[in-house]
Design a protein around this motif. Sequence first.
Motif, PDB file in Angstrom:
ATOM      1  N   MET A  40      26.667  41.675  -3.414  1.00 46.22           N
ATOM      2  CA  MET A  40      25.975  42.315  -2.125  1.00 46.22           C
ATOM      3  C   MET A  40      24.532  42.228  -2.247  1.00 46.22           C
ATOM      4  O   MET A  40      23.625  42.038  -1.515  1.00 46.22           O
ATOM      5  N   PHE A  41      23.970  42.626  -3.400  1.00 51.17           N
ATOM      6  CA  PHE A  41      22.535  42.874  -3.697  1.00 51.17           C
ATOM      7  C   PHE A  41      21.907  41.476  -3.717  1.00 51.17           C
ATOM      8  O   PHE A  41      20.668  41.385  -2.937  1.00 51.17           O
ATOM      9  N   PRO A  42      22.329  40.534  -4.268  1.00 51.83           N
ATOM     10  CA  PRO A  42      21.804  39.374  -4.200  1.00 51.83           C
ATOM     11  C   PRO A  42      21.651  38.770  -2.519  1.00 51.83           C
ATOM     12  O   PRO A  42      20.531  38.147  -2.126  1.00 51.83           O
ATOM     13  N   LEU A  43      22.676  38.951  -2.144  1.00 53.15           N
ATOM     14  CA  LEU A  43      22.928  38.496  -0.718  1.00 53.15           C
ATOM     15  C   LEU A  43      21.987  39.288   0.338  1.00 53.15           C
ATOM     16  O   LEU A  43      21.387  38.726   1.364  1.00 53.15           O
ATOM     17  N   THR A  44      21.761  40.431   0.132  1.00 44.64           N
ATOM     18  CA  THR A  44      20.743  41.097   1.069  1.00 44.64           C
ATOM     19  C   THR A  44      19.497  41.004   0.759  1.00 44.64           C
ATOM     20  O   THR A  44      18.605  41.002   1.661  1.00 44.64           O
ATOM     21  N   PHE A  45      19.105  41.088  -0.558  1.00 40.58           N
ATOM     22  CA  PHE A  45      17.638  40.977  -0.849  1.00 40.58           C
ATOM     23  C   PHE A  45      17.161  39.611  -1.004  1.00 40.58           C
ATOM     24  O   PHE A  45      16.097  39.230  -0.877  1.00 40.58           O
ATOM     25  N   LEU A  46      18.217  38.659  -1.342  1.00 35.42           N
ATOM     26  CA  LEU A  46      17.744  37.436  -1.323  1.00 35.42           C
ATOM     27  C   LEU A  46      17.982  36.714   0.029  1.00 35.42           C
ATOM     28  O   LEU A  46      18.739  35.572   0.444  1.00 35.42           O
ATOM     29  N   SER A  47      17.716  37.499   1.230  1.00 35.26           N
ATOM     30  CA  SER A  47      17.854  37.046   2.755  1.00 35.26           C
ATOM     31  C   SER A  47      16.431  37.282   3.406  1.00 35.26           C
ATOM     32  O   SER A  47      15.635  37.455   2.749  1.00 35.26           O
ATOM     33  N   ASN A  48      16.673  37.002   4.862  1.00 44.96           N
ATOM     34  CA  ASN A  48      15.380  37.087   5.584  1.00 44.96           C
ATOM     35  C   ASN A  48      15.365  38.716   6.122  1.00 44.96           C
ATOM     36  O   ASN A  48      14.563  38.798   7.193  1.00 44.96           O
ATOM     37  N   ALA A  49      15.861  39.553   5.299  1.00 38.45           N
ATOM     38  CA  ALA A  49      16.097  41.040   6.116  1.00 38.45           C
ATOM     39  C   ALA A  49      14.589  41.638   5.878  1.00 38.45           C
ATOM     40  O   ALA A  49      14.251  42.305   6.601  1.00 38.45           O
ATOM     41  N   PHE A  50      14.023  41.385   4.958  1.00 39.04           N
ATOM     42  CA  PHE A  50      12.464  42.030   4.482  1.00 39.04           C
ATOM     43  C   PHE A  50      11.300  41.123   4.720  1.00 39.04           C
ATOM     44  O   PHE A  50      10.203  41.598   4.996  1.00 39.04           O
ATOM     45  N   VAL A  51      11.549  39.863   4.624  1.00 36.97           N
ATOM     46  CA  VAL A  51      10.234  38.862   4.866  1.00 36.97           C
ATOM     47  C   VAL A  51      10.407  37.877   5.833  1.00 36.97           C
ATOM     48  O   VAL A  51      11.955  37.372   5.873  1.00 36.97           O
ATOM     49  N   PRO A  52       9.753  37.183   6.347  1.00 37.17           N
ATOM     50  CA  PRO A  52       9.963  35.895   7.013  1.00 37.17           C
ATOM     51  C   PRO A  52      10.545  34.780   6.283  1.00 37.17           C
ATOM     52  O   PRO A  52       9.715  34.655   5.026  1.00 37.17           O
ATOM     53  N   GLU A  53      11.258  34.187   6.440  1.00 31.79           N
ATOM     54  CA  GLU A  53      11.955  33.147   5.858  1.00 31.79           C
ATOM     55  C   GLU A  53      10.946  31.882   5.333  1.00 31.79           C
ATOM     56  O   GLU A  53      10.908  31.303   4.182  1.00 31.79           O
ATOM     57  N   ASP A  54      10.088  31.725   6.469  1.00 31.79           N
ATOM     58  CA  ASP A  54       9.107  30.710   6.172  1.00 31.79           C
ATOM     59  C   ASP A  54       7.961  30.756   5.036  1.00 31.79           C
ATOM     60  O   ASP A  54       7.225  29.953   4.735  1.00 31.79           O
ATOM     61  N   THR A  55       7.915  32.073   4.652  1.00 31.66           N
ATOM     62  CA  THR A  55       6.822  32.604   3.668  1.00 31.66           C
ATOM     63  C   THR A  55       7.510  32.303   2.448  1.00 31.66           C
ATOM     64  O   THR A  55       6.596  32.452   1.245  1.00 31.66           O
ATOM     65  N   LEU A  56       8.837  31.713   1.932  1.00 33.38           N
ATOM     66  CA  LEU A  56       9.354  31.748   0.869  1.00 33.38           C
ATOM     67  C   LEU A  56       9.402  30.391   0.370  1.00 33.38           C
ATOM     68  O   LEU A  56       9.215  29.301   0.791  1.00 33.38           O
TER      69      LEU A  56
END
Length: 279
Positions: free
Chosen positions: A204-220
């Motif tokens: 769960m931690f990789p799935l939640t933190f490596l998601s768009n929950a905290f930052v816009p995905e276009d900045t990744l």
Amino acid sequence: MSTQTLLPDTTASHALPVDRELSSRPSLAETWQQTTAMAWRSVKKMFRNPEQFFDVTLQPLLFTAMFTYIFGGAISGSVADYMPIIIPGILAQTAITTCMAMGTQLREDMDKGVFDRFRSLPIARIAPLAGPALADVIRYVIASTLTIMVGLAMGYRPGGGFFGTLAAWALTIFAAWSLAWIFTWLGTVMRTAQAVQGTAMLIMFPLTFLSNAFVPEDTLPGWLHAFVQVNPVSHVVTAVRDLMNDGSFTAEVGWALLGCTAVVAIFAPLAVRSYSKKI
């Protein structure tokens, strides 16, 4: 005078009639009654151990305030501009991470021999699993509600209004309940509660933190952006944002509902099958 010895008739059949009620499978109505009975058992267990609510009461308060004030200025320029991004993200992330405890508690009950007692009862095999899962909805409701209340207290005003926020709240709870079946299955296949907890965190931690929950995905970066796009948590977060910020039932909402339903359809039977083998 001759004496006759009376011997038992060994040719007679002494087989007892089979109880049809015990041998037959419970009906749908009986399964629901048995599930709610198991849910009530879990609810009483929760309130007798208030520490089970620590994660769903403290985590929303800490995560919402901490991530908003730490990352708000760096990512969006101000806390106010960051709230439409982070509050729906924290809402989904908090409720989803709280469902990890489901598998750990299940494994602890199995290790204590509680489920051995259920084996002698004429109940549906899914009832001891579905009951705690149903009771755990209380924890998801608390976590989701507190997250929204903290966001409102910090100044967040959902553009989707009351009904959009209510729909996002309901979707988050459904997503947490559906993902809990993954950890229920892990609880039936792992040998110890510690193993269940460690494996759940690795999932769960990789799935939640490596998601768009905290930052816009276009900045990744490109490789991470590709992973975020297929991450199921990202679909839930995007759906919650669409509902809370715009009040729109977009395609992401449909994909999130479909994905959650698929998780239940896959892992609920797996959990029941593994549980049946264990007992």
